[in-house]
Design a protein around this motif. Structure first.
Motif, mmCIF file in Angstrom:
data_model
loop_
_atom_site.group_PDB
_atom_site.id
_atom_site.type_symbol
_atom_site.label_atom_id
_atom_site.label_comp_id
_atom_site.label_asym_id
_atom_site.label_seq_id
_atom_site.Cartn_x
_atom_site.Cartn_y
_atom_site.Cartn_z
ATOM 1 N N THR A 183 -67.404 5.949 6.059
ATOM 2 C CA THR A 183 -67.989 7.026 5.247
ATOM 3 C C THR A 183 -69.261 6.541 4.564
ATOM 4 O OG1 THR A 183 -65.754 7.884 4.843
ATOM 5 C CG2 THR A 183 -67.521 8.727 3.454
ATOM 6 N N ALA A 184 -69.250 5.301 4.100
ATOM 7 C CA ALA A 184 -70.457 4.733 3.492
ATOM 8 C C ALA A 184 -71.569 4.588 4.522
ATOM 9 C CB ALA A 184 -70.135 3.377 2.860
ATOM 10 N N VAL A 185 -71.220 4.214 5.750
ATOM 11 C CA VAL A 185 -72.225 4.097 6.809
ATOM 12 C C VAL A 185 -72.862 5.456 7.092
ATOM 13 C CG1 VAL A 185 -72.518 3.670 9.278
ATOM 14 C CG2 VAL A 185 -71.243 2.040 7.876
ATOM 15 N N VAL A 186 -72.037 6.499 7.145
ATOM 16 C CA VAL A 186 -72.564 7.849 7.368
ATOM 17 C C VAL A 186 -73.515 8.245 6.248
ATOM 18 C CG1 VAL A 186 -71.938 10.294 7.455
ATOM 19 C CG2 VAL A 186 -70.617 8.630 8.758
ATOM 20 N N LEU A 187 -73.119 7.969 4.991
ATOM 21 C CA LEU A 187 -73.976 8.342 3.869
ATOM 22 C C LEU A 187 -75.233 7.493 3.801
ATOM 23 C CD1 LEU A 187 -71.720 10.235 2.898
ATOM 24 C CD2 LEU A 187 -72.243 9.468 0.572
ATOM 25 N N ALA A 188 -75.135 6.227 4.200
ATOM 26 C CA ALA A 188 -76.334 5.383 4.205
ATOM 27 C C ALA A 188 -77.373 5.937 5.167
ATOM 28 C CB ALA A 188 -75.967 3.947 4.584
ATOM 29 N N GLY A 189 -76.903 6.392 6.324
ATOM 30 C CA GLY A 189 -77.835 6.958 7.295
ATOM 31 C C GLY A 189 -78.367 8.311 6.894
ATOM 32 N N ARG A 190 -77.520 9.127 6.286
ATOM 33 C CA ARG A 190 -77.943 10.480 5.960
ATOM 34 C C ARG A 190 -78.602 10.582 4.586
ATOM 35 N NH1 ARG A 190 -76.909 14.926 3.320
ATOM 36 N NH2 ARG A 190 -77.251 16.947 4.344
ATOM 37 N N VAL A 191 -77.968 10.007 3.580
ATOM 38 C CA VAL A 191 -78.424 10.167 2.197
ATOM 39 C C VAL A 191 -79.371 9.050 1.784
ATOM 40 C CG1 VAL A 191 -77.666 10.296 -0.201
ATOM 41 C CG2 VAL A 191 -76.328 11.417 1.591
ATOM 42 N N GLY A 192 -79.036 7.795 2.134
ATOM 43 C CA GLY A 192 -79.902 6.689 1.752
ATOM 44 C C GLY A 192 -81.298 6.819 2.332
ATOM 45 N N SER A 193 -81.371 7.261 3.577
ATOM 46 C CA SER A 193 -82.685 7.460 4.194
ATOM 47 C C SER A 193 -83.447 8.579 3.501
ATOM 48 C CB SER A 193 -82.518 7.778 5.678
ATOM 49 O OG SER A 193 -81.756 8.963 5.856
ATOM 50 N N ALA A 194 -82.730 9.637 3.107
ATOM 51 C CA ALA A 194 -83.384 10.749 2.403
ATOM 52 C C ALA A 194 -83.930 10.297 1.054
ATOM 53 C CB ALA A 194 -82.402 11.903 2.220
ATOM 54 N N PHE A 195 -83.166 9.477 0.339
ATOM 55 C CA PHE A 195 -83.641 8.958 -0.951
ATOM 56 C C PHE A 195 -84.935 8.171 -0.767
ATOM 57 C CE2 PHE A 195 -79.126 8.729 -2.974
ATOM 58 C CZ PHE A 195 -79.089 10.107 -3.002
ATOM 59 N N ALA A 196 -84.931 7.253 0.205
ATOM 60 C CA ALA A 196 -86.114 6.421 0.423
ATOM 61 C C ALA A 196 -87.306 7.266 0.842
ATOM 62 C CB ALA A 196 -85.813 5.362 1.485
ATOM 63 N N ALA A 197 -87.085 8.255 1.710
ATOM 64 C CA ALA A 197 -88.189 9.084 2.193
ATOM 65 C C ALA A 197 -88.744 9.973 1.077
ATOM 66 C CB ALA A 197 -87.714 9.946 3.364
ATOM 67 N N GLU A 198 -87.858 10.601 0.306
ATOM 68 C CA GLU A 198 -88.309 11.503 -0.755
ATOM 69 C C GLU A 198 -89.099 10.750 -1.827
ATOM 70 O OE1 GLU A 198 -84.785 13.285 -2.195
ATOM 71 O OE2 GLU A 198 -84.411 14.463 -0.371
ATOM 72 N N ILE A 199 -88.504 9.675 -2.327
ATOM 73 C CA ILE A 199 -89.161 8.939 -3.411
ATOM 74 C C ILE A 199 -90.378 8.186 -2.880
ATOM 75 C CG2 ILE A 199 -88.838 7.137 -5.148
ATOM 76 C CD1 ILE A 199 -85.942 7.966 -5.371
ATOM 77 N N GLY A 200 -90.303 7.689 -1.644
ATOM 78 C CA GLY A 200 -91.462 7.032 -1.048
ATOM 79 C C GLY A 200 -92.636 7.982 -0.897
ATOM 80 N N TRP A 238 -86.341 1.097 -2.508
ATOM 81 C CA TRP A 238 -87.283 1.035 -1.390
ATOM 82 C C TRP A 238 -88.286 2.190 -1.457
ATOM 83 C CZ3 TRP A 238 -84.277 -2.972 -0.824
ATOM 84 C CH2 TRP A 238 -84.612 -3.976 0.093
ATOM 85 N N GLY A 239 -87.855 3.334 -1.952
ATOM 86 C CA GLY A 239 -88.790 4.430 -2.127
ATOM 87 C C GLY A 239 -89.823 4.142 -3.200
ATOM 88 N N LEU A 240 -89.385 3.571 -4.313
ATOM 89 C CA LEU A 240 -90.295 3.286 -5.425
ATOM 90 C C LEU A 240 -91.300 2.193 -5.087
ATOM 91 C CD1 LEU A 240 -87.792 3.437 -8.431
ATOM 92 C CD2 LEU A 240 -89.637 5.048 -7.941
ATOM 93 N N THR A 241 -90.969 1.317 -4.151
ATOM 94 C CA THR A 241 -91.874 0.219 -3.788
ATOM 95 C C THR A 241 -92.644 0.504 -2.496
ATOM 96 O OG1 THR A 241 -90.018 -0.904 -2.692
ATOM 97 C CG2 THR A 241 -90.497 -1.534 -4.965
ATOM 98 N N THR A 242 -92.689 1.760 -2.088
ATOM 99 C CA THR A 242 -93.383 2.130 -0.851
ATOM 100 C C THR A 242 -94.897 2.084 -1.044
ATOM 101 O OG1 THR A 242 -91.578 3.565 -0.136
ATOM 102 C CG2 THR A 242 -93.743 3.985 0.832
ATOM 103 N N THR A 243 -95.589 1.554 -0.061
ATOM 104 C CA THR A 243 -97.050 1.552 -0.026
ATOM 105 C C THR A 243 -97.497 1.855 1.407
ATOM 106 O OG1 THR A 243 -97.086 -0.841 0.404
ATOM 107 C CG2 THR A 243 -97.292 -0.134 -1.903
ATOM 108 N N GLY A 244 -98.760 2.246 1.558
ATOM 109 C CA GLY A 244 -99.323 2.390 2.894
ATOM 110 C C GLY A 244 -99.240 3.766 3.503
ATOM 111 N N GLY A 245 -99.117 4.796 2.686
ATOM 112 C CA GLY A 245 -99.170 6.147 3.205
ATOM 113 C C GLY A 245 -97.958 6.528 4.031
ATOM 114 N N ALA A 246 -98.196 7.439 5.012
ATOM 115 C CA ALA A 246 -97.097 7.954 5.831
ATOM 116 C C ALA A 246 -96.398 6.855 6.619
ATOM 117 C CB ALA A 246 -97.625 9.034 6.771
ATOM 118 N N LYS A 247 -97.172 5.890 7.122
ATOM 119 C CA LYS A 247 -96.570 4.792 7.867
ATOM 120 C C LYS A 247 -95.650 3.975 6.976
ATOM 121 C CE LYS A 247 -97.764 0.717 10.646
ATOM 122 N NZ LYS A 247 -98.869 -0.113 11.179
#
Length: 266
Positions: A101-118, A216-225
């Motif tokens: 269940t954690a693996v499913v949430l890491a792929g679905r929710v964790g990625s969304a957190f990083a993308a949104e905040i990034g 990881w979202g808060l430390t994102t640099t380099g635009g869309a890439k």
């Protein structure tokens, strides 16, 4: 040249991991101050819980079914068919349900957190929050962390029930085991501590997913890439930490404990 690049990538990953640990400490301090945006928290709880329910339960029912296929034939051949339900229940409770269940949430929710905040970071929306005297930790990180820590245990319990249902279907319809024998075995081998351990693991995994994704979202640099790279790395890091922490949690919880299986055979 490739070795230099890999070393610099590993160093950057280590720095971001330290930043995630520091962020976790900041979250604890802010929580002690009682600064919680409840509206954001409720929105994130909906995203983490109900929106992830279908994929988590679908995963659980097939995991329970596959596990039963793998063990039922062998147990029946050894004359221990009455333990199939108990073995499945213990495996799901202690390891499979919380981890998968954690693996499913890491792929679905964790990625969304990083993308949104990034995305907010590279488009300077985080800077706008600071100008408005809104702390990003209070407004963005804490609601996501609370949502993961509250919703993941609930999803884990629902996954446990669904996984048992999937195993029950296979055991009764393919291997001819009586449903009462299957359920009685689960009831006899399961212990209250097994349920508690699953909930403790789920809370820890939820904390890891939220902190890693947000950091990881808060430390994102380099635009869309950079957003794409942060999203991928956040998911990989969260999965790695889930597996590593699961080992240590299992070591602490079950090392030297009396085995329910021995009691069941006795």
């Amino acid at each position: 040249m490739s070795q230099i690049t890999s070393k610099s990538s590993l160093a950057a990953w280590g720095q971001r991991l330290l930043a995630a640990i520091f962020l976790g400490g900041q979250v604890i301090v802010h929580l002690l101050r009682g600064k919680i945006h409840w509206r954001n928290t409720s929105e994130q709880m909906a995203a983490v819980g109900p929106d992830s329910l279908f994929i988590a339960l679908l995963t659980a029912i097939f995991v329970g079914a596959v596990f039963t296929i793998q063990v039922a034939r062998e147990f029946i051949n050894f004359g221990a068919g009455n333990l199939v339900g108990g073995v499945l229940a213990v495996a799901l409770t202690r390891e499979l349900s919380p981890v998968l269940t954690a693996v499913v949430l890491a792929g679905r929710v964790g990625s969304a957190f990083a993308a949104e905040i990034g995305t907010m970071r590279v488009t300077e929306q985080i800077d706008a929050l600071l100008i408005l005297r809104t702390d990003p930790i209070d407004y963005l990180v804490i609601p996501r962390m609370i949502a993961c820590c509250l919703m993941l245990p609930i999803l884990t319990l629902l996954s446990l029930v669904t996984g048992m249902f999937g195993g029950l279907i296979i055991a009764t319809n393919i291997y001819g085991l009586a449903d009462t024998v299957f359920l009685d075995s689960a009831r006899n081998l399961l212990d209250t501590w097994d349920i508690c351990s699953a909930l403790v693991k789920a809370v820890c995994f939820g904390l890891l997913i939220a902190v890693v994704g947000c950091s990881w979202g808060l430390t994102t640099t380099g635009g869309a890439k950079g957003v794409g790279q942060s999203t991928t790395t956040a998911v990989v890091t969260a999965l790695l930490l889930i597996f590593v922490s699961n080992f240590f949690l299992s070591w602490l919880m079950f090392q030297g404990a009396g085995s329910a299986f021995i009691q069941g055979f006795g």
